[in-house]
Design an enzyme around this catalytic site. Structure first.
Site, mmCIF file in Angstrom:
data_model
loop_
_atom_site.group_PDB
_atom_site.id
_atom_site.type_symbol
_atom_site.label_atom_id
_atom_site.label_comp_id
_atom_site.label_asym_id
_atom_site.label_seq_id
_atom_site.Cartn_x
_atom_site.Cartn_y
_atom_site.Cartn_z
ATOM 1 N N CYS A 57 0.856 -1.186 0.000
ATOM 2 C CA CYS A 57 0.000 0.000 0.000
ATOM 3 C C CYS A 57 0.889 1.233 0.000
ATOM 4 C CB CYS A 57 -0.920 0.004 1.221
ATOM 5 S SG CYS A 57 -2.180 -1.280 1.169
ATOM 6 N N ALA A 58 2.111 1.088 -0.541
ATOM 7 C CA ALA A 58 3.053 2.227 -0.537
ATOM 8 C C ALA A 58 3.179 2.809 -1.945
ATOM 9 C CB ALA A 58 4.394 1.792 0.016
ATOM 10 N N ARG A 59 3.972 2.183 -2.783
ATOM 11 C CA ARG A 59 4.141 2.653 -4.156
ATOM 12 C C ARG A 59 4.352 1.479 -5.094
ATOM 13 N NH1 ARG A 59 1.924 6.363 -3.356
ATOM 14 N NH2 ARG A 59 2.330 8.548 -3.706
ATOM 15 N N ASP A 69 -2.349 -2.238 -3.576
ATOM 16 C CA ASP A 69 -3.155 -1.016 -3.738
ATOM 17 C C ASP A 69 -2.542 -0.065 -4.768
ATOM 18 O OD1 ASP A 69 -5.240 0.892 -2.932
ATOM 19 O OD2 ASP A 69 -3.626 2.039 -1.984
ATOM 20 N N GLU A 106 -0.579 3.172 -13.325
ATOM 21 C CA GLU A 106 -1.954 3.236 -12.814
ATOM 22 C C GLU A 106 -2.846 3.850 -13.879
ATOM 23 O OE1 GLU A 106 -1.816 4.946 -8.859
ATOM 24 O OE2 GLU A 106 -0.723 3.223 -8.113
ATOM 25 N N HIS A 140 -5.588 2.152 -5.715
ATOM 26 C CA HIS A 140 -4.874 3.243 -5.011
ATOM 27 C C HIS A 140 -5.831 3.983 -4.056
ATOM 28 C CE1 HIS A 140 -1.231 6.131 -5.411
ATOM 29 N NE2 HIS A 140 -1.764 6.236 -4.210
ATOM 30 N N LEU A 141 -6.351 3.219 -3.098
ATOM 31 C CA LEU A 141 -7.340 3.771 -2.167
ATOM 32 C C LEU A 141 -6.778 4.065 -0.781
ATOM 33 C CD1 LEU A 141 -10.518 1.568 -2.858
ATOM 34 C CD2 LEU A 141 -9.954 3.835 -3.760
HETATM 35 P P1 NAD Z 1 7.797 8.093 5.661
HETATM 36 O O1 NAD Z 1 8.738 8.994 4.939
HETATM 37 O O2 NAD Z 1 7.285 8.501 7.002
HETATM 38 O O3 NAD Z 1 8.482 6.648 5.827
HETATM 39 C C1 NAD Z 1 9.221 6.035 4.824
HETATM 40 C C2 NAD Z 1 10.288 5.194 5.505
HETATM 41 O O4 NAD Z 1 10.945 4.397 4.525
HETATM 42 C C3 NAD Z 1 11.369 6.044 6.196
HETATM 43 O O5 NAD Z 1 11.471 5.688 7.567
HETATM 44 C C4 NAD Z 1 12.637 5.673 5.448
HETATM 45 O O6 NAD Z 1 13.798 5.649 6.278
HETATM 46 C C5 NAD Z 1 12.301 4.278 4.934
HETATM 47 N N1 NAD Z 1 13.117 3.862 3.816
HETATM 48 C C6 NAD Z 1 13.612 4.611 2.794
HETATM 49 N N2 NAD Z 1 14.346 3.837 1.983
HETATM 50 C C7 NAD Z 1 14.324 2.578 2.501
HETATM 51 C C8 NAD Z 1 14.888 1.339 2.103
HETATM 52 N N3 NAD Z 1 15.662 1.232 1.008
HETATM 53 N N4 NAD Z 1 14.641 0.246 2.871
HETATM 54 C C9 NAD Z 1 13.871 0.343 3.993
HETATM 55 N N5 NAD Z 1 13.322 1.494 4.425
HETATM 56 C C10 NAD Z 1 13.532 2.596 3.677
HETATM 57 O O7 NAD Z 1 6.603 7.822 4.654
HETATM 58 P P2 NAD Z 1 5.137 7.295 5.011
HETATM 59 O O8 NAD Z 1 4.246 8.432 5.238
HETATM 60 O O9 NAD Z 1 5.248 6.224 6.024
HETATM 61 O O10 NAD Z 1 4.730 6.671 3.577
HETATM 62 C C11 NAD Z 1 5.244 5.423 3.168
HETATM 63 C C12 NAD Z 1 4.849 5.134 1.722
HETATM 64 O O11 NAD Z 1 3.426 5.066 1.619
HETATM 65 C C13 NAD Z 1 5.278 6.198 0.695
HETATM 66 O O12 NAD Z 1 5.677 5.533 -0.472
HETATM 67 C C14 NAD Z 1 3.996 6.978 0.425
HETATM 68 O O13 NAD Z 1 3.999 7.617 -0.820
HETATM 69 C C15 NAD Z 1 2.996 5.835 0.480
HETATM 70 N N6 NAD Z 1 1.604 6.220 0.701
HETATM 71 C C16 NAD Z 1 0.658 5.584 -0.050
HETATM 72 C C17 NAD Z 1 -0.664 5.870 0.165
HETATM 73 C C18 NAD Z 1 -1.732 5.199 -0.666
HETATM 74 O O14 NAD Z 1 -2.678 5.856 -1.048
HETATM 75 N N7 NAD Z 1 -1.622 3.919 -0.939
HETATM 76 C C19 NAD Z 1 -1.053 6.816 1.130
HETATM 77 C C20 NAD Z 1 -0.064 7.420 1.889
HETATM 78 C C21 NAD Z 1 1.279 7.111 1.675
HETATM 79 C C1 MLT Z 2 0.251 9.456 -0.999
HETATM 80 O O1 MLT Z 2 1.413 9.252 -1.337
HETATM 81 O O2 MLT Z 2 -0.040 10.289 -0.135
HETATM 82 C C2 MLT Z 2 -0.843 8.665 -1.644
HETATM 83 O O3 MLT Z 2 -0.485 8.177 -2.864
HETATM 84 C C3 MLT Z 2 -2.154 9.295 -1.514
HETATM 85 C C4 MLT Z 2 -2.913 9.807 -2.698
HETATM 86 O O4 MLT Z 2 -3.479 9.026 -3.424
HETATM 87 O O5 MLT Z 2 -2.999 11.017 -2.876
#
Ligand code: NAD
Ligand code: MLT
Length: 311
Positions: free
Chosen positions: A230-232, A256, A261, A279-280
């Site tokens: 659910c990250a990227r 997700d 996309e 992507h929810l």
């Molecule tokens: P954050 O910056 O708080 O945390 C990211 C963590 O990843 C950091 O602690 C960093 O040290 C670690 N990191 C970086 N490179 C690394 C590696 N090679 N190995 C292990 N750890 C590593 O970010 P967050 O707010 O926790 O967001 C995390 C992810 O979720 C991002 O990719 C963000 O875009 C994604 N996200 C997706 C959605 C969605 O709609 N699905 C919503 C919010 C965030």
């Molecule tokens: C994010 O990185 O914050 C998410 O991808 C959220 C979004 O869809 O905007």
């Protein structure tokens, strides 16, 4: 008068800091073709996007009046930061507004994956009654590997402890002390491969994390492991995931976010063992309001007084 263009769906009430301010004119122009955005961007002082709009070098080069690009969310991988920096444009995001939404979506996906909920729903709503087919597994006393222990990874780990899972956390910045405080074990990626029953990724997408989970990694994992992303899209190599699921090395996955996309990798979205959402992660009323508020207040402050918080 500062002109702000919003090109992805954003909570309207969250934009109050701008819409109710005399010095700002906000235009919602969702879904513009890239060429059209490049044509009109020269009229605006600020651009607000989520993840759909690709803010490319071409668009940035045409943005002669633009001072701020705001990502109403976390990941800024859809914005050409180098091009923005060269043009003196500030890029900001809303780092914390959707943490809880993405965390809860991750937990929902892990439970749905463990209990085959989407597949069972599809079966029953198509008129079948298949109780044997959808036997699941428990989270209780299973090991969860969390790759990326930032905001979301940490909140996922805290909640997974509520299911009495054992948590292994991998993050270059995770200290032994912090791991101890969270009640988790600081681990390497290889430790996670060797021990985890579920692996969830929460890193940004960077050159280092693209394909972090790949064919070679799947070979090291326990047979029957389940993955959640659910990250990227791109942190887990999609083709390698499909192959690992089809071979039985990986029992299932909950995804997700996608390399493209909407998704393009064959066998990913039609696979009975891979559950998917479009992507929810951040799509809750609360999160959308918080991220819109955060970027609007920051745009207001940058344009009216020059102060920057989340660049
Ligand atoms: P954050 O910056 O708080 O945390 C990211 C963590 O990843 C950091 O602690 C960093 O040290 C670690 N990191 C970086 N490179 C690394 C590696 N090679 N190995 C292990 N750890 C590593 O970010 P967050 O707010 O926790 O967001 C995390 C992810 O979720 C991002 O990719 C963000 O875009 C994604 N996200 C997706 C959605 C969605 O709609 N699905 C919503 C919010 C965030
Ligand atoms: C994010 O990185 O914050 C998410 O991808 C959220 C979004 O869809 O905007």
């Amino acid at each position: 008068m500062y002109k702000v263009i919003v090109t992805d769906p954003i909570s309207e009430s969250g934009l109050k800091a701008l819409t109710e301010h005399d010095a700002f004119q906000v235009e919602q122009r969702v879904g513009l073709e890239p060429e059209v955005l490049a044509e009109v961007i020269g009229d605006y002082d600020a651009l607000i996007v989520r993840s759909q709009t690709q803010v490319t070098r071409d668009i940035i080069q045409a943005a002669d009046r633009l001072k701020v690009i705001a990502r109403a969310g976390v990941g800024v991988d859809n914005i050409d930061i180098d091009a923005a920096t060269e043009k003196g444009i500030i890029v900001i995001n809303a780092p914390a507004g959707n943490t809880i939404a993405a965390t809860e979506h991750t937990l929902a996906m892990m439970l749905a994956l463990a209990r085959n909920i989407p597949q069972a729903y599809g079966s029953l709503t198509s008129g079948k009654w298949e109780r044997k087919r959808f036997k699941g597994v428990e989270l209780y006393q299973k090991t969860l590997g969390v790759v990326g222990m930032g905001r979301i990874g940490t909140e996922v780990a805290k909640r997974a402890k509520g299911f009495q899972m054992n948590i292994l956390g991998y993050d270059p910045f995770l200290t032994e002390d912090r791991a101890k405080k969270l009640g988790i074990i600081k681990a390497s990626l290889d430790d996670i491969a060797a021990q985890a029953d579920f692996i969830t990724v929460h890193t940004p997408l960077t050159p280092e994390t693209r394909g972090l989970i790949n064919a070679e990694y799947f070979e090291k994992t326990k047979k029957g492991v389940r993955f959640i992303n659910c990250a990227r899209g791109g942190i887990i190599d999609e083709q390698a995931l499909v192959d690992a699921v089809n071979s039985g090395q990986v029992a299932g996955a909950a995804i997700d976010v996608f390399e493209h996309e909407p998704p393009e990798t064959p066998g990913l979205t039609q696979n009975p063992r891979i559950i998917v959402t479009p992507h929810l992660g951040a799509s809750t009323t609360e999160a959308q309001e918080k991220v819109a508020e955060s970027v609007s207040e920051e745009i207001r402050d940058i344009l009216t007084s020059g102060s920057v918080q989340h660049a």
